[in-house]
Each structure stands twice: as structure tokens, then as C-alpha cells.
Enzyme design. Structure first.
Site, PDB file in Angstrom:
ATOM      1  CD  GLU A   1      -2.738   1.343   2.458  1.00 19.10           C
ATOM      2  OE1 GLU A   1      -3.229   0.363   3.049  1.00 19.10           O
ATOM      3  OE2 GLU A   1      -2.819   2.505   2.889  1.00 19.10           O
TER       4      GLU A   1
ATOM      5  CG  HIS B   1      -6.155   3.708   0.323  1.00 14.56           C
ATOM      6  ND1 HIS B   1      -6.370   4.997   0.771  1.00 14.56           N
ATOM      7  CD2 HIS B   1      -4.909   3.359   0.714  1.00 14.56           C
ATOM      8  CE1 HIS B   1      -5.286   5.400   1.413  1.00 14.56           C
ATOM      9  NE2 HIS B   1      -4.382   4.428   1.388  1.00 14.56           N
TER      10      HIS B   1
ATOM     11  CG  ASP C   1      -0.479   3.987   4.650  1.00 19.30           C
ATOM     12  OD1 ASP C   1      -0.643   4.420   3.499  1.00 19.30           O
ATOM     13  OD2 ASP C   1      -1.326   4.117   5.549  1.00 19.30           O
TER      14      ASP C   1
HETATM   15 MN    MN Z   1      -2.535   4.441   2.534  1.00 21.52          MN
END
Ligand code: MN
Length: 376
Positions: A42, A208, A331
Site C-alpha cells: 500500500e 483504501h 503506507d
Molecule cells: Mn494508505
């Protein structure tokens, strides 16, 4: 009180000079406990067009109330926004150096949230398509380091379905959708072409987070709750639960959906969700699902760690879902990717579980087998 004000003065890009005490593992280098790749799933980027148009939208003030606040993180005037911007815009050498420093071998890139979903359809379609072309260029240049998810404009479902087909041909591995699109959720019949394309072409949808939809964001606008502390997970878990409870997976049984942030809270609630679904007649609820809610979750969903670094939530996810349904994500650039790596390296799980979460689950799920170089 005074000390807090002083701390805030030094708050730059989520770090404080007077940082809170970190756990012991945070100081350790990201050393591997065996031979495996660390695949992060991600990992956000942006394009110049997305940044420019988002800035225009934000400045106009004519945007959804959640984005009016959330957008300032990336598209505002602060130094922190400029730093995030520059990290998002880089899908080349500097990002690779950053990945090396953080101990990440391979990144599955996706256009940052909320992407094109705030724009009117024609603008959204154009920016999504151009972003996919830029992403494909980066993937072709560094096939041993990058793969990508396609951006689409859900506000134009038929065009989005066509873009999924185009992205598949270009070698992208799935689709990123940043939760609601102007207050609407993918279980609505109008979005069926997107789900059909994703299922038929076997392109997983990475659902997301973003701030709660305009129709319910009100109470989240206070105290910063619209943001990643709580509102993102509330919004994204709502979206996932809408897909489950609406019978979407009876219509699209092979649709694959990915949730970040250790499943956005759903693994914790799964047994209760089943229990209440079975045990209670709820007005307006769908009682004719073919499976229990948890059975859809275990069949159609996988989760990633993205930004979750605590051992108990990881342990719970493994116990509830099985280790095969969990992948690593950092992330970046919103979280410290090195912290994510160190947390999983030091997690109290078996080495087999660690390798599955870092490497093998992602390789199988996204079909990365042929794209990766040798294990370093
Ligand atoms: Mn994210």
C-alpha cells in the site's frame, strides 16, 4: 500545556524532536531473519496533474467537507504538505533509495487517496488514465522493484470498467478505490460494471481509506476525527460491510477485495457480526445472504498491515483470518516505512508467518512471481 505547545512548534512531517518513547524494536536496524523479500503493498504516489487539480479544487473551497480538511495534508500550503508532495511525486531513483534505506525490496504503488474521486467525471477519467500510463512507465523501468494498481474514476462506471481492462493489458495488478465516491458506495447497482470487470479480469480492488462521506462526515469534522486516527477506518470498514451485507459477493463471488490497516477493525468484530446477523431480525437487513458475513470476509478479502505496528492486532488478525490472508504494507509516505519493517521483523510470530506476510502471500495474490529479481 506549555510543553505541548513547544512540541507542536517542532512537529515536522509527523515526527517530533521530543518524540514519545518508542518500543525497543524501533531502534533496531531492519535486519532480515532469513532470506526473503520484503514486499510492501500500500505505497502511495501522485502525478503532477493530480496535485495541480487537487490544489485548485481545495483552494476553490467547493469540495466535500472531509476533503476540505484532509486535502490540506497533501495539497495545502504547509511545509509538511510540500514534503509529502515531493515524496508522492517521486516514483524514481529517490524513492528506490528510500526503499533501500527502509529495507523494502518491492513496492506495489497506487495513486494517493482520494485520487480522482473528488473530480467531475471527465477530469477524473483523464487524470486516472494518465496516472496509469506514468505508473506503467515506472514499472517497466524497474520491474524488479515496482508493480502497480490502476486508478479509475468510479463516478463513470463504464469508463472505469474499460480502464480496468486497459490496465490489465498494461500489466497493472489490480485497482485502487479510495472508499466512497462523492458519498456513494460500490454496492450500489450503478457500480456493477466496475465489480464485473474486476471479477472477470481477476483484478483485486484495494479499498483504501479516505475521510467519511459527505452524508455522514459531520461528527467526524470535530477533533480531527475525520482523519487516520479514526475516521478513515470507520469509513472504509463501513464500505466493506456494505459490500458484505448487501449480498455483493453473492453477485460477484470471485471478486477480491483488499483492506489495509489490519482489516480496518473488522477482524476484531467478525464473530460478533456473525452472531448478530444470525441471532436477530433487523428491519431493513438482508437475511438471505448465501454465506455468513465472516465467510465472505475470509473468502473475498485479504488485509495488509499498512501502518499498524502493534503485535496484539497482528496476532488477532492471524488467529481470526489465518496468516495466508495477511500481507505487509508500509503506507509510505504517510507512515514511517522503516518502523513498519522493524515492527514485523520483531513481531512475536513464527519465522514462517513472517516470510508469508512479508513475501509469499503478496507474490501469490498479485501474481508477482515473474517480475521479481533475486532474493538479496
Ligand atoms: Mn494508505
Amino acid at each position: 500545556m506549555k510543553l505541548n505547545k513547544f512540541r507542536n512548534l517542532f512537529r515536522i512531517y509527523g515526527k517530533t524532536i521530543f518524540a514519545n518513547a518508542k518500543p525497543a524494536w524501533a531502534a533496531s536496524p531492519p535486519t532480515k531473519k532469513g532470506k526473503y523479500r520484503r514486499i510492501a503493498t500500500e505505497e502511495a504516489f501522485a502525478t503532477p496533474a493530480l496535485v495541480a487539480e487537487s490544489k485548485i479544487a481545495l483552494r476553490s473551497g467547493n469540495v466535500e467537507p472531509g476533503f476540505a480538511k484532509m486535502g490540506k495534508l497533501i495539497y495545502g500550503e504547509s511545509l509538511a504538505a510540500k514534503i509529502i508532495d515531493s515524496k508522492l511525486l517521486d516514483i524514481g531513483e529517490s524513492r528506490l533509495k528510500r526503499m533501500d534505506a527502509d529495507g523494502i525490496d518491492f513496492a506495489l504503488l497506487s495513486l494517493t487517496s482520494p485520487g480522482v474521486q473528488i473530480f467531475e467525471a471527465s477530469k477524473a477519467i483523464a487524470i486516472a488514465s494518465e496516472s496509469n500510463d506514468l505508473l506503467v512507465e515506472a514499472v517497466r523501468r524497474w520491474p524488479h522493484r515496482f508493480a502497480g494498481l490502476a486508478a479509475v474514476a468510479p463516478q463513470a462506471p463504464n469508463e472505469a470498467a474499460q480502464e480496468i481492462a486497459r490496465a490489465k493489458k498494461l500489466g497493472l495488478k489490480g485497482v485502487i478505490i479510495n472508499s466512497h465516491t462523492q458519498g456513494e458506495y460500490l454496492d450500489l447497482p450503478k457500480f456493477a460494471p466496475i465489480l464485473e470487470a474486476a471479477q472477470d479480469l481477476d483484478m483485486p480492488i484495494y479499498l483504501h481509506p479516505r475521510e467519511p462521506g459527505p452524508n455522514w462526515v459531520g461528527p467526524y469534522l470535530d477533533h480531527g476525527l475525520y482523519f487516520a486516527t479514526w475516521g478513515f477506518a470507520a469509513e472504509t470498514s463501513l464500505h466493506a460491510m456494505r459490500l458484505i451485507m448487501s449480498g455483493t459477493f453473492d453477485r460477484f463471488p470471485k471478486l477480491r477485495v483488499v483492506l489495509g490497516h489490519m482489516g480496518e477493525g473488522i477482524p476484531f468484530w467478525l464473530e460478533r457480526i456473525d452472531n448478530r446477523y444470525k441471532g436477530q431480525v433487523v428491519v431493513g437487513a438482508n437475511s438471505a445472504l448465501e454465506l455468513l458475513p465472516s465467510e465472505y470476509f475470509r473468502r473475498n478479502f485479504v488485509i495488509t498491515t499498512s501502518g499498524m505496528t502493534d503485535n496484539p492486532s497482528l496476532r488477532l488478525a492471524i488467529d481470526v483470518l489465518g496468516v495466508d490472508r495477511i500481507q505487509f504494507a508500509s503506507d509510505y509516505p504517510y507512515e514511517n516505512a522503516g518502523d513498519g519493517v522493524r515492527a514485523l521483523e520483531n513481531a512475536k510470530i513464527s519465522d514462517e508467518e513472517r516470510v508469508a506476510i512479508f513475501e509469499t502471500n503478496a507474490m501469490k495474490y498479485w501474481g508477482l512471481d515473474l517480475d521479481l529479481g533475486p532474493v538479496i
